[in-house]
Design a protein around this motif. Structure first.
Motif, PDB file in Angstrom:
ATOM      1  N   PRO A 223       0.023   3.823   3.344  1.00  0.00           N
ATOM      2  CA  PRO A 223      -0.339   5.113   2.747  1.00  0.00           C
ATOM      3  C   PRO A 223       0.136   6.313   3.560  1.00  0.00           C
ATOM      4  O   PRO A 223       0.623   7.302   2.990  1.00  0.00           O
ATOM      5  CB  PRO A 223      -1.874   5.056   2.695  1.00  0.00           C
TER       6      PRO A 223
ATOM      7  N   GLY B   5       3.931   6.526   3.277  1.00  0.00           N
ATOM      8  CA  GLY B   5       4.246   6.961   1.920  1.00  0.00           C
ATOM      9  C   GLY B   5       4.032   8.455   1.734  1.00  0.00           C
ATOM     10  O   GLY B   5       4.842   9.143   1.096  1.00  0.00           O
ATOM     11  N   GLY B   6       2.948   8.980   2.299  1.00  0.00           N
ATOM     12  CA  GLY B   6       2.681  10.409   2.195  1.00  0.00           C
ATOM     13  C   GLY B   6       3.744  11.241   2.878  1.00  0.00           C
ATOM     14  O   GLY B   6       4.199  12.270   2.350  1.00  0.00           O
TER      15      GLY B   6
ATOM     16  N   GLY C 182     -10.700   8.994   6.464  1.00  0.00           N
ATOM     17  CA  GLY C 182      -9.443   8.283   6.659  1.00  0.00           C
ATOM     18  C   GLY C 182      -9.287   7.762   8.078  1.00  0.00           C
ATOM     19  O   GLY C 182      -8.861   6.627   8.295  1.00  0.00           O
TER      20      GLY C 182
ATOM     21  N   SER D 294       0.788  -1.236   0.000  1.00  0.00           N
ATOM     22  CA  SER D 294       0.000   0.000   0.000  1.00  0.00           C
ATOM     23  C   SER D 294       0.814   1.277   0.000  1.00  0.00           C
ATOM     24  O   SER D 294       0.267   2.352  -0.223  1.00  0.00           O
ATOM     25  CB  SER D 294      -0.932   0.003   1.225  1.00  0.00           C
ATOM     26  N   ILE D 295       2.131   1.207   0.246  1.00  0.00           N
ATOM     27  CA  ILE D 295       2.912   2.424   0.401  1.00  0.00           C
ATOM     28  C   ILE D 295       2.996   3.240  -0.888  1.00  0.00           C
ATOM     29  O   ILE D 295       3.084   4.466  -0.862  1.00  0.00           O
ATOM     30  CB  ILE D 295       4.331   2.097   0.927  1.00  0.00           C
TER      31      ILE D 295
ATOM     32  N   THR E 106      -0.006  -2.916   6.048  1.00  0.00           N
ATOM     33  CA  THR E 106      -0.987  -2.450   5.063  1.00  0.00           C
ATOM     34  C   THR E 106      -1.603  -1.124   5.483  1.00  0.00           C
ATOM     35  O   THR E 106      -1.828  -0.235   4.651  1.00  0.00           O
ATOM     36  CB  THR E 106      -2.090  -3.507   4.889  1.00  0.00           C
TER      37      THR E 106
ATOM     38  N   ASN F 119       0.670   3.684  -3.072  1.00  0.00           N
ATOM     39  CA  ASN F 119      -0.585   4.349  -3.425  1.00  0.00           C
ATOM     40  C   ASN F 119      -0.524   5.851  -3.206  1.00  0.00           C
ATOM     41  O   ASN F 119      -1.059   6.629  -3.995  1.00  0.00           O
ATOM     42  CB  ASN F 119      -1.738   3.753  -2.606  1.00  0.00           C
ATOM     43  N   ALA F 120       0.141   6.266  -2.114  1.00  0.00           N
ATOM     44  CA  ALA F 120       0.216   7.691  -1.808  1.00  0.00           C
ATOM     45  C   ALA F 120       1.005   8.455  -2.863  1.00  0.00           C
ATOM     46  O   ALA F 120       0.793   9.660  -3.050  1.00  0.00           O
ATOM     47  CB  ALA F 120       0.864   7.891  -0.431  1.00  0.00           C
TER      48      ALA F 120
END
Length: 467
Positions: A158, A161-162, A302, A34-35, A154, A37-38
């Protein structure tokens, strides 16, 4: 069932450090699910690509994992699980570096596919190695911990990553896995029990044609579910038939069909698929209902969505201890009952109950999922022939992945159908109707899993882990 010979057991390293290595081997692939995705909007701008094109950064990774899990597990059984896990960690780490250095979108997608191959090896062999590194009385706790780390990875992806994107650019999203991968390589090399020589008479063959058929079949199914191509679904069905036909005739099959005749194993895999389908529906249906049905802003959506996975992560270790104390069958059924109750409450949810009315049943559902996962994983892996642990762990991870893929496609389509309108512009009552229908079907799936547990598992696992 002895998982280690007396000689090996006497030389076994401290299990806490071995478990630390397995924990990283579960965390890193989950994080990288999931990282990225951001970073998709930034990557689309950097490489001047469309959203459909940059989606392959995520899809290539997931497809690579899904298609190769079973083959990776089987190779571990034949080559030595520690030996292959070290190869997988090294491949994952190298691919992470290549992702961070990618000069083009094509390079990045190819590196992500390579990273997925390393992740498939790590995910398949991590579960297989638990029985060789953890005392039998603590297997449930170890499975609970690994389940928590999967959820944490998971969920954290995100957000991490952001932060990395803002602080250091998109490259950091992938490069963060390099030092962690190097640390994991050292831990695995230093603390995991060494592979012994091949036992006399143990088959050394690897069914490469069967592996290719299975990979193409799973790839066709995953693409059919994510891209909506029905021709690919027909090809997947044909490929599944061809794979079963071959496995019944080859001297050294990739998957011994007799394994699936084991009632406990086949039941566990079926329940894992059904439950994963339900869990994915929470991530597909939830955002639309919260944003448009309840009128929450993006930050609030979120936070509410993160609550469920956070509870699942926090519940993993306590759930594992309950499994060690009360047995796999009882805790499997307790987890399923909790999920059925949570799904029922969501199916009957009145719109006036607002966020608390949605959040409380969702927390019950996800906490119960953590209990089910710890119990089911322990039941399967503690009761299997040690020589088949790799391929069975691959099958277990595959059942979960196929459930997630199927849930995203089928439960999303059900939600859209029940809403009877474009979900992006549907009214709050229409979205509530879609939510109720989706979780009514989800509850039916959980009840089906409960029936499988009741009729297929018998009395095994009533106290302690299975014999």
């Amino acid at each position: 069932m002895n998982t280690l010979s007396p000689t090996t057991a006497a030389q076994a390293p401290p299990s806490r450090w071995a478990l630390a290595s397995l924990s990283l081997s579960m965390l890193l692939p989950s994080l990288d699910t999931s990282i990225a995705n951001a970073g998709l909007p930034a990557l689309a701008g950097t490489f001047e690509a469309s959203f459909a094109q940059v989606q392959w950064i995520v899809l290539a990774y997931l497809l690579s994992i899904t298609t190769l899990l079973v083959s990776a597990g089987r190779l571990g059984d034949l080559m030595g699980r520690r030996r292959l896990l070290l190869c997988g960690i090294s491949l994952f780490t190298l691919a992470s570096l290549l992702c961070g250095l990618a000069p083009s979108l094509g390079w990045l997608i190819a590196a992500r596919a390579l990273q997925g191959l390393g992740a498939a090896i790590m995910l398949a062999l991590t579960l297989a190695l638990v029985g060789e590194t953890v005392p039998k009385a603590r297997i449930g706790s170890a499975m609970g911990l690994l389940g928590s780390l999967s959820a944490i990875g998971t969920t954290l992806g995100p957000a991490l990553g952001g932060v990395l994107l803002v602080a250091s650019g998109w490259q950091a999203i992938f490069l963060v896995s390099v030092p962690l991968g190097l640390l994991n390589s050292w831990l695995a090399w230093r603390y995991l029990p060494a592979d012994g020589p091949f036992a006399k008479g143990k088959p050394r063959g690897f069914d490469l044609p069967g592996s290719l058929v299975l990979a193409l079949t799973l790839g066709a199914y995953a693409l059919a579910m994510t891209q909506g191509h029905w021709v690919l679904l027909l090809l997947a069905a044909a490929g599944a038939g061809l794979f079963v036909w071959r496995q019944g005739r080859v001297a050294v099959p990739l998957v011994r069909l007799q394994l699936l005749g084991d009632r406990q194993l086949s039941a566990g895999l079926a329940m894992s698929l059904l439950v994963s389908t339900v869990i994915m529906s929470t991530l597909v249906v939830g955002p639309f209902y919260l944003a448009r049905g309840l009128g929450l802003d993006a930050l609030a959506v979120g936070l509410v969505l993160a609550a469920g996975p956070a509870v699942a992560a926090l519940s993993g270790v306590p759930a594992g201890r309950l499994v060690d104390r009360w047995g796999t069958r009882r805790m499997t059924q307790a987890g399923l009952l909790g999920m059925a109750l949570g799904g029922t409450l969501l199916a009957l949810l009145p719109s006036a109950s607002a966020v608390p009315g949605y959040l409380m049943p969702m927390l019950l559902l996800t906490a119960s999922y953590a209990l089910f996962q710890a119990a089911n994983n322990t039941s399967i892996m503690a009761g299997i022939d040690p020589q088949q642990r790799g391929v069975v762990a691959g099958l277990l991870s595959l059942s979960r992945n196929l459930g997630l893929i199927s849930g995203a496609a089928c439960m999303g389509a059900l939600f859209a159908f029940a809403t009877a309108a474009d979900v992006s512009i549907a009214s709050a009552p229409a979205l509530a109707q879609g939510l109720h229908a989706s979780f009514a079907v989800a509850t039916v799936l959980i009840i089906l899993a409960l029936l499988i547990s009741h009729f297929a598992l018998g009395k095994r696992g009533q106290s302690g882990t299975p014999d």
